[in-house]
Design a protein around this motif. Sequence first.
Motif: not given
Length: 558
Positions: A154-156, A182-184, A188-189, A392-395
């Motif tokens: 996820y980091a990459s 909006r993150a998981q 995730g946030g 949203t689309h970013l994270v």
Amino acid sequence: MAETIPNGGPESANIDGPTNPMVTPILTDLYQFTMAYAYWKAGKHNERAVFDLYFRRNPFGGEYTIFAGLEECIKFIANFKFTEDEIAFIRSSLPSSCEDGFFEYLRRLDCSDIEIYSISEGSVVFPKVPLMRIEGPVAVVQLLETPFVNLINYASLVTTNAARHRFVAGRSKILLEFGLRRAQGPDGGISASKYCYMGGFDATSNVAAGKLFGIPLRGTHSHAFVSSFLSPDEIIEKSLQHHNGSSVCEDFVSLVQTWLDKLKWSHLLGGIFSETNQSELAAFASYALAFPGSFLALVDTYDVMRSGLPNFCAVALALNDLGYKAVGIRLDSGDLAYQSCEARKFFCAIEKEFGLPGFAKTSITASNDLNEETLDALNKQGHEVDAFGIGTHLVTCYAQAALGVVFKLVEINNQPRIKLSEDVSKVSIPCKKRCYRLYGKEGYPLVDIMTGENEPHPKVGERILCRHPFSESKRAYVVPQRVEELLKCFWPGKSAKTREDLPPLKEIRERCIAQLDQMRPDHMRRLNPTPYKVSVSAKLYDFIHFLWLNEAPVGELQ
């Protein structure tokens, strides 16, 4: 800078634990423990193994990836130790036939005999090239597989997503990460905020991430704040001290109303608006009284052009009278290109009519479900937005769910191993390798090449045959003007090698930006980017295919 660790043990490293306390030795798949037990039962658990961590395909239809997550991996192994509670749970999760000696083995386990060689975090990386090489007792390394893949994947992915948004937006724009809600989940946030900053974003709305990582914070108010006011009469404390402390305006709200009247009858703004929403005006005035030095207003609650914009400007001009400079507006709905252009015209008209140098450059921020495509569309339409708030689309990495990092055995007891597949892209590249980036005369990277560990180091000015790992016809000679070795020692184990320092987040971010600037533009473009070449040496190519033929079963026709 690198430092020497005499024994490579976790105590001597003095490295904090993972950011997320849930990252423990049991954050792994059950089959890692079943394999570890089987290794132990067979007496193979201490056999020396080498694993490569890499990915097979660049994300988002692009031709590059940013490597991230290394620091968290090093923090994990530096503090790798099973608690009694964890061992008890593992015991309860495995068959009752498992012997007590295995759990004693787990009780003594740490990562003091592990060696990790890695590409520096924040680097531009490509498929097939090992991001990390992990060496050590096979059972221990196997237990690292799932957490490492989790920490890198996820980091990459999100760092690459952030870098792509930065590339489309351009260097001059401010990018704000607004994705926490909006993150998981919480991790995730938090992770998104860290890695979006690494990928080139300027600030986050996430207060916890600001505290943990020192990321600049940005934020204003929501529509709820605007709609919570009914009229200016609600404002009890109306006084505001001049910026320089020389005087006090006793009724800031009246000053705002005076400026609103001037705007209404302005020669250049005549007819743009009549009566604005007074509850919105009250909200803006109240917010300015609270934050006179950082006033930024959300102007689309009722009507941008007929209410939000003139109300903002009335408050901004009142603040200007008292020595303050308003920051700007935020647009969160509608036609962002059109509204931003009209807002800029509005600001220019005010600067001209009232002789206020710099007012035309008042900042315009846009949000509202932005992504790469909308940024690209805004650029093509023409806009006046200075900053973008993206969530949203970013994270969530909406365009692609996962990077697909894998962890493959490439050598055990000095014997190279290969994983075969009918899908050639899934065939692994065997043996312990060294990896280099070869640069051309214009300063751009030309090709990444993998060699066997004991092959000669590629030399500047020397003609090198670079071969596609699996395609016989794809090959080229390269004469590099600069050679960079990619894998560095970040955890030396008992090897007495020097350990690379873990740089602070800001330095990793700077590295990421510099690496992206080094890339050839055709590799970076959004549509039909030129594939970057990843190759192997001629000697390694021959060995891959020798091992492939040697390991593949021979069919028999009858």
